[in-house]
Design a protein around this motif. Structure first.
Motif, PDB file in Angstrom:
ATOM      1  N   ALA A 155       0.826  -1.198   0.000  1.00  0.00           N
ATOM      2  CA  ALA A 155       0.000   0.000   0.000  1.00  0.00           C
ATOM      3  C   ALA A 155       0.867   1.259   0.000  1.00  0.00           C
ATOM      4  O   ALA A 155       0.523   2.267  -0.641  1.00  0.00           O
ATOM      5  CB  ALA A 155      -0.925  -0.005   1.211  1.00  0.00           C
ATOM      6  N   PHE A 156       1.988   1.210   0.693  1.00  0.00           N
ATOM      7  CA  PHE A 156       2.922   2.333   0.727  1.00  0.00           C
ATOM      8  C   PHE A 156       3.497   2.597  -0.667  1.00  0.00           C
ATOM      9  O   PHE A 156       3.577   3.738  -1.116  1.00  0.00           O
ATOM     10  CB  PHE A 156       4.041   2.044   1.732  1.00  0.00           C
ATOM     11  CG  PHE A 156       5.020   3.155   1.882  1.00  0.00           C
ATOM     12  CD1 PHE A 156       4.731   4.241   2.704  1.00  0.00           C
ATOM     13  CD2 PHE A 156       6.237   3.120   1.219  1.00  0.00           C
ATOM     14  CE1 PHE A 156       5.639   5.275   2.853  1.00  0.00           C
ATOM     15  CE2 PHE A 156       7.150   4.146   1.359  1.00  0.00           C
ATOM     16  CZ  PHE A 156       6.849   5.230   2.172  1.00  0.00           C
ATOM     17  N   ILE A 157       3.860   1.512  -1.365  1.00  0.00           N
ATOM     18  CA  ILE A 157       4.403   1.643  -2.723  1.00  0.00           C
ATOM     19  C   ILE A 157       3.331   2.163  -3.669  1.00  0.00           C
ATOM     20  O   ILE A 157       3.591   3.029  -4.516  1.00  0.00           O
ATOM     21  CB  ILE A 157       4.979   0.293  -3.195  1.00  0.00           C
ATOM     22  CG1 ILE A 157       6.224  -0.044  -2.377  1.00  0.00           C
ATOM     23  CG2 ILE A 157       5.312   0.325  -4.683  1.00  0.00           C
ATOM     24  CD1 ILE A 157       6.762  -1.437  -2.603  1.00  0.00           C
ATOM     25  N   ALA A 158       2.098   1.663  -3.540  1.00  0.00           N
ATOM     26  CA  ALA A 158       1.000   2.147  -4.381  1.00  0.00           C
ATOM     27  C   ALA A 158       0.699   3.613  -4.087  1.00  0.00           C
ATOM     28  O   ALA A 158       0.403   4.389  -5.005  1.00  0.00           O
ATOM     29  CB  ALA A 158      -0.248   1.298  -4.152  1.00  0.00           C
ATOM     30  N   HIS A 159       0.760   3.980  -2.822  1.00  0.00           N
ATOM     31  CA  HIS A 159       0.504   5.359  -2.404  1.00  0.00           C
ATOM     32  C   HIS A 159       1.456   6.328  -3.102  1.00  0.00           C
ATOM     33  O   HIS A 159       1.027   7.291  -3.756  1.00  0.00           O
ATOM     34  CB  HIS A 159       0.662   5.421  -0.877  1.00  0.00           C
ATOM     35  CG  HIS A 159       0.553   6.782  -0.274  1.00  0.00           C
ATOM     36  ND1 HIS A 159      -0.647   7.325   0.080  1.00  0.00           N
ATOM     37  CD2 HIS A 159       1.498   7.702   0.039  1.00  0.00           C
ATOM     38  CE1 HIS A 159      -0.441   8.521   0.603  1.00  0.00           C
ATOM     39  NE2 HIS A 159       0.860   8.766   0.600  1.00  0.00           N
ATOM     40  N   TRP A 160       2.741   6.091  -2.951  1.00  0.00           N
ATOM     41  CA  TRP A 160       3.722   7.004  -3.527  1.00  0.00           C
ATOM     42  C   TRP A 160       3.893   6.815  -5.030  1.00  0.00           C
ATOM     43  O   TRP A 160       4.226   7.771  -5.750  1.00  0.00           O
ATOM     44  CB  TRP A 160       5.054   6.880  -2.800  1.00  0.00           C
ATOM     45  CG  TRP A 160       4.942   7.477  -1.441  1.00  0.00           C
ATOM     46  CD1 TRP A 160       4.890   6.810  -0.257  1.00  0.00           C
ATOM     47  CD2 TRP A 160       4.817   8.860  -1.116  1.00  0.00           C
ATOM     48  NE1 TRP A 160       4.743   7.685   0.789  1.00  0.00           N
ATOM     49  CE2 TRP A 160       4.695   8.958   0.287  1.00  0.00           C
ATOM     50  CE3 TRP A 160       4.789  10.030  -1.866  1.00  0.00           C
ATOM     51  CZ2 TRP A 160       4.560  10.173   0.932  1.00  0.00           C
ATOM     52  CZ3 TRP A 160       4.657  11.247  -1.213  1.00  0.00           C
ATOM     53  CH2 TRP A 160       4.538  11.308   0.160  1.00  0.00           C
ATOM     54  N   GLY A 161       3.672   5.595  -5.538  1.00  0.00           N
ATOM     55  CA  GLY A 161       3.735   5.381  -6.991  1.00  0.00           C
ATOM     56  C   GLY A 161       2.620   6.116  -7.720  1.00  0.00           C
ATOM     57  O   GLY A 161       2.852   6.757  -8.748  1.00  0.00           O
ATOM     58  N   ALA A 162       1.395   6.021  -7.195  1.00  0.00           N
ATOM     59  CA  ALA A 162       0.269   6.740  -7.809  1.00  0.00           C
ATOM     60  C   ALA A 162       0.487   8.251  -7.721  1.00  0.00           C
ATOM     61  O   ALA A 162       0.178   8.994  -8.667  1.00  0.00           O
ATOM     62  CB  ALA A 162      -1.037   6.350  -7.121  1.00  0.00           C
ATOM     63  N   PHE A 163       1.029   8.712  -6.597  1.00  0.00           N
ATOM     64  CA  PHE A 163       1.316  10.139  -6.466  1.00  0.00           C
ATOM     65  C   PHE A 163       2.358  10.574  -7.498  1.00  0.00           C
ATOM     66  O   PHE A 163       2.202  11.619  -8.133  1.00  0.00           O
ATOM     67  CB  PHE A 163       1.814  10.464  -5.059  1.00  0.00           C
ATOM     68  CG  PHE A 163       2.315  11.874  -4.933  1.00  0.00           C
ATOM     69  CD1 PHE A 163       1.421  12.921  -4.860  1.00  0.00           C
ATOM     70  CD2 PHE A 163       3.674  12.139  -4.917  1.00  0.00           C
ATOM     71  CE1 PHE A 163       1.876  14.237  -4.763  1.00  0.00           C
ATOM     72  CE2 PHE A 163       4.134  13.442  -4.829  1.00  0.00           C
ATOM     73  CZ  PHE A 163       3.240  14.492  -4.746  1.00  0.00           C
ATOM     74  N   ALA A 164       3.416   9.787  -7.660  1.00  0.00           N
ATOM     75  CA  ALA A 164       4.479  10.159  -8.596  1.00  0.00           C
ATOM     76  C   ALA A 164       3.963  10.220 -10.033  1.00  0.00           C
ATOM     77  O   ALA A 164       4.276  11.153 -10.777  1.00  0.00           O
ATOM     78  CB  ALA A 164       5.646   9.177  -8.483  1.00  0.00           C
ATOM     79  N   VAL A 165       3.139   9.242 -10.442  1.00  0.00           N
ATOM     80  CA  VAL A 165       2.599   9.225 -11.804  1.00  0.00           C
ATOM     81  C   VAL A 165       1.660  10.412 -12.016  1.00  0.00           C
ATOM     82  O   VAL A 165       1.738  11.133 -13.021  1.00  0.00           O
ATOM     83  CB  VAL A 165       1.890   7.888 -12.085  1.00  0.00           C
ATOM     84  CG1 VAL A 165       1.092   7.945 -13.372  1.00  0.00           C
ATOM     85  CG2 VAL A 165       2.904   6.759 -12.136  1.00  0.00           C
ATOM     86  N   ALA A 166       0.750  10.649 -11.068  1.00  0.00           N
ATOM     87  CA  ALA A 166      -0.209  11.737 -11.213  1.00  0.00           C
ATOM     88  C   ALA A 166       0.473  13.096 -11.158  1.00  0.00           C
ATOM     89  O   ALA A 166       0.162  13.988 -11.948  1.00  0.00           O
ATOM     90  CB  ALA A 166      -1.283  11.635 -10.125  1.00  0.00           C
ATOM     91  N   PHE A 167       1.428  13.269 -10.258  1.00  0.00           N
ATOM     92  CA  PHE A 167       2.117  14.551 -10.169  1.00  0.00           C
ATOM     93  C   PHE A 167       3.014  14.771 -11.382  1.00  0.00           C
ATOM     94  O   PHE A 167       3.172  15.901 -11.839  1.00  0.00           O
ATOM     95  CB  PHE A 167       2.923  14.637  -8.874  1.00  0.00           C
ATOM     96  CG  PHE A 167       3.357  16.029  -8.556  1.00  0.00           C
ATOM     97  CD1 PHE A 167       2.441  16.960  -8.095  1.00  0.00           C
ATOM     98  CD2 PHE A 167       4.675  16.418  -8.727  1.00  0.00           C
ATOM     99  CE1 PHE A 167       2.829  18.252  -7.807  1.00  0.00           C
ATOM    100  CE2 PHE A 167       5.074  17.705  -8.438  1.00  0.00           C
ATOM    101  CZ  PHE A 167       4.149  18.639  -7.978  1.00  0.00           C
ATOM    102  N   GLY A 168       3.582  13.707 -11.925  1.00  0.00           N
ATOM    103  CA  GLY A 168       4.359  13.824 -13.165  1.00  0.00           C
ATOM    104  C   GLY A 168       3.484  14.281 -14.327  1.00  0.00           C
ATOM    105  O   GLY A 168       3.897  15.105 -15.141  1.00  0.00           O
TER     106      GLY A 168
END
Length: 186
Positions: A155-168
């Motif tokens: 969940a931690f990886i999904a949390h920051w991975g989704a943030f990185a993709v969306a913010f990118g």
């Protein structure tokens, strides 16, 4: 007199006004209003049909000359700047030159995939539209921070991975709109 002034003001709604005196300043000058209206074009959408969600509201479009990207690149001297920074020679040292591009048929593959026509549509589109496309990505990045829990490692990886993709995506569209405005600027 007041009614005609009101109608003239309503007719010139949205125009910029400049005030100049009619007579020289020494003899009791009376102000005169001059309209500096831009040329607008009314558009008609022949395929529009009234539906449940349709309101039938049409905006006036300002008349704009079509964007010529090659002329804009030429006037900004972008190719000579790329030559000054030795961009092509560094690509050649990395192994990517025009002979390799022709050998790998990259341009024909890009044309078959529709990438060249997509690039043309993006380069001739409205920069404000491109910038406004960044808003859903910003909302998605904030939503991923708020709604995705960080209880476990996946969940931690999904949390920051989704943030990185969306913010990118947000940064790409937001900055891309300003870059596009700079390219299309006269």
């Amino acid at each position: 007199m007041a009614a005609s002034t009101l109608n003239q003001t309503q007719a010139l709604n949205g125009a910029r006004f400049a005030t100049r005196p009619l007579r020289p300043a020494g003899r009791g000058a009376a102000p005169r209003t001059v309209a500096l209206a831009t040329r607008k074009v009314n558009t008609f959408d022949g395929d529009w049909k009234k539906g449940f969600w349709g309101t039938g509201y049409f905006n006036e479009d300002k008349e704009k000359a079509p964007v010529n990207v090659l002329r804009s690149v030429e006037s900004k001297k972008l190719l000579s700047t790329a030559g000054k920074f030795k961009l092509l020679s560094s690509l050649d040292k990395a192994g990517l030159n025009l002979a390799k591009v022709e050998e790998m048929k990259l341009l024909s593959k890009a044309e078959q995939a529709g990438l060249l026509s997509l690039a043309e549509r993006v380069l001739t589109s409205d920069p404000g539209t491109v910038t406004s496309l960044s808003i859903p990505f910003l909302l998605a990045s904030v939503g991923s921070l708020v709604f995705i829990p960080t209880d476990s490692l996946p969940a931690f990886i999904a949390h920051w991975g989704a943030f990185a993709v969306a913010f990118g995506g947000f940064v790409t569209f937001f900055a891309g709109g300003f870059v596009l405005a700079g390219i299309q600027e006269d």
